[in-house]
Design a protein around this motif. Structure first.
Motif, PDB file in Angstrom:
ATOM      1  N   LEU A  25       0.565  -1.336   0.097  1.00 47.31           N
ATOM      2  CA  LEU A  25      -0.044  -0.143  -0.222  1.00 47.31           C
ATOM      3  C   LEU A  25       1.052   1.105  -0.071  1.00 47.31           C
ATOM      4  O   LEU A  25       2.015   1.436   0.308  1.00 47.31           O
ATOM      5  CB  LEU A  25      -0.936  -0.007   1.343  1.00 47.31           C
ATOM      6  N   GLU A  26       0.632   2.100  -0.745  1.00 45.96           N
ATOM      7  CA  GLU A  26       1.461   3.063  -1.088  1.00 45.96           C
ATOM      8  C   GLU A  26       0.118   4.791  -0.774  1.00 45.96           C
ATOM      9  O   GLU A  26      -1.058   4.823  -1.602  1.00 45.96           O
ATOM     10  CB  GLU A  26       1.359   3.339  -2.692  1.00 45.96           C
ATOM     11  N   THR A  27       0.577   5.067  -0.767  1.00 45.30           N
ATOM     12  CA  THR A  27      -0.233   6.419   0.156  1.00 45.30           C
ATOM     13  C   THR A  27      -0.354   7.898  -1.471  1.00 45.30           C
ATOM     14  O   THR A  27       0.776   7.950  -1.758  1.00 45.30           O
ATOM     15  CB  THR A  27       0.497   7.709   1.258  1.00 45.30           C
ATOM     16  N   LEU A  28      -1.118   8.637  -1.212  1.00 46.32           N
ATOM     17  CA  LEU A  28      -1.331   9.360  -2.624  1.00 46.32           C
ATOM     18  C   LEU A  28      -0.906  10.720  -1.675  1.00 46.32           C
ATOM     19  O   LEU A  28      -1.769  10.486  -1.415  1.00 46.32           O
ATOM     20  CB  LEU A  28      -3.313   9.368  -3.502  1.00 46.32           C
ATOM     21  N   VAL A  64      -3.728   4.023  -2.130  1.00 43.13           N
ATOM     22  CA  VAL A  64      -4.442   4.423  -1.506  1.00 43.13           C
ATOM     23  C   VAL A  64      -4.294   6.195  -0.665  1.00 43.13           C
ATOM     24  O   VAL A  64      -2.884   6.334  -0.228  1.00 43.13           O
ATOM     25  CB  VAL A  64      -4.989   3.825  -0.393  1.00 43.13           C
ATOM     26  N   GLY A  65      -5.722   7.003  -1.017  1.00 43.62           N
ATOM     27  CA  GLY A  65      -5.567   8.052  -0.451  1.00 43.62           C
ATOM     28  C   GLY A  65      -6.358   8.596   0.185  1.00 43.62           C
ATOM     29  O   GLY A  65      -8.004   8.007   0.614  1.00 43.62           O
ATOM     30  N   TYR A  66      -6.226   9.730   1.868  1.00 45.06           N
ATOM     31  CA  TYR A  66      -7.302   9.661   2.917  1.00 45.06           C
ATOM     32  C   TYR A  66      -7.721  11.212   2.355  1.00 45.06           C
ATOM     33  O   TYR A  66      -7.079  12.287   2.540  1.00 45.06           O
ATOM     34  CB  TYR A  66      -6.378   9.292   3.844  1.00 45.06           C
ATOM     35  N   THR A  67      -9.102  11.508   2.657  1.00 49.51           N
ATOM     36  CA  THR A  67      -9.216  12.878   2.851  1.00 49.51           C
ATOM     37  C   THR A  67     -10.521  13.584   3.219  1.00 49.51           C
ATOM     38  O   THR A  67     -11.347  12.424   3.758  1.00 49.51           O
ATOM     39  CB  THR A  67      -9.616  13.535   1.541  1.00 49.51           C
TER      40      THR A  67
END
Length: 134
Positions: A25-28, A64-67
């Motif tokens: 998993l890599e972060t956007l 995966v990104g989180y907002t």
């Protein structure tokens, strides 16, 4: 007479266990990646909105990104919401995410912080199935 070798890690001697398959998993982090996901497939859930897109490249990394916007609350509430989203992503997307896909989890006001964690993981599994099935 020599005693038989004891099983190693629950396996018989001479048999190797299959290698564990894990998804990286890599972060956007870049805005264009978030915008591309916003234009792609969406699956609403009670505590969050899942956006997903197939990058159509040969890279095996799942990103995966989180907002969490200010509608979610103050900085403490936004950070708590993102921590919860990161944890359900580690639990679910690491196992059920597809290689070459980007996902963005968008927090919802109130419900991301208050919803039961087990219910959120179930919701994410269902949302992933909807995004992949469209």
């Amino acid at each position: 007479m020599t005693p038989p070798e004891a099983p190693v890690d629950g396996h018989e001697a001479g048999h190797e266990a299959p290698p564990a398959v894990s998804v990286c998993l890599e972060t956007l982090k870049k805005r264009p990646d978030f915008l591309a996901c916003a234009r792609a497939r969406k699956a609403p859930a009670p505590a969050f909105l899942l956006q997903g897109r197939d990058r159509r490249d040969d890279d095996a990394v799942v990103r995966v990104g989180y907002t969490a916007s200010k509608k979610v609350g103050n900085a403490v509430a936004r950070n708590r919401a993102k921590r919860r989203l990161r944890e359900i992503a580690r639990a679910v997307i690491a196992d059920e995410g597809r290689a070459g896909w980007d996902y963005v989890l968008v927090a919802r006001p109130g419900s991301t912080v208050q919803r039961d964690f087990a219910a959120m993981t179930t919701d994410l599994r269902a949302a992933l199935a909807r995004v992949h099935g469209q």
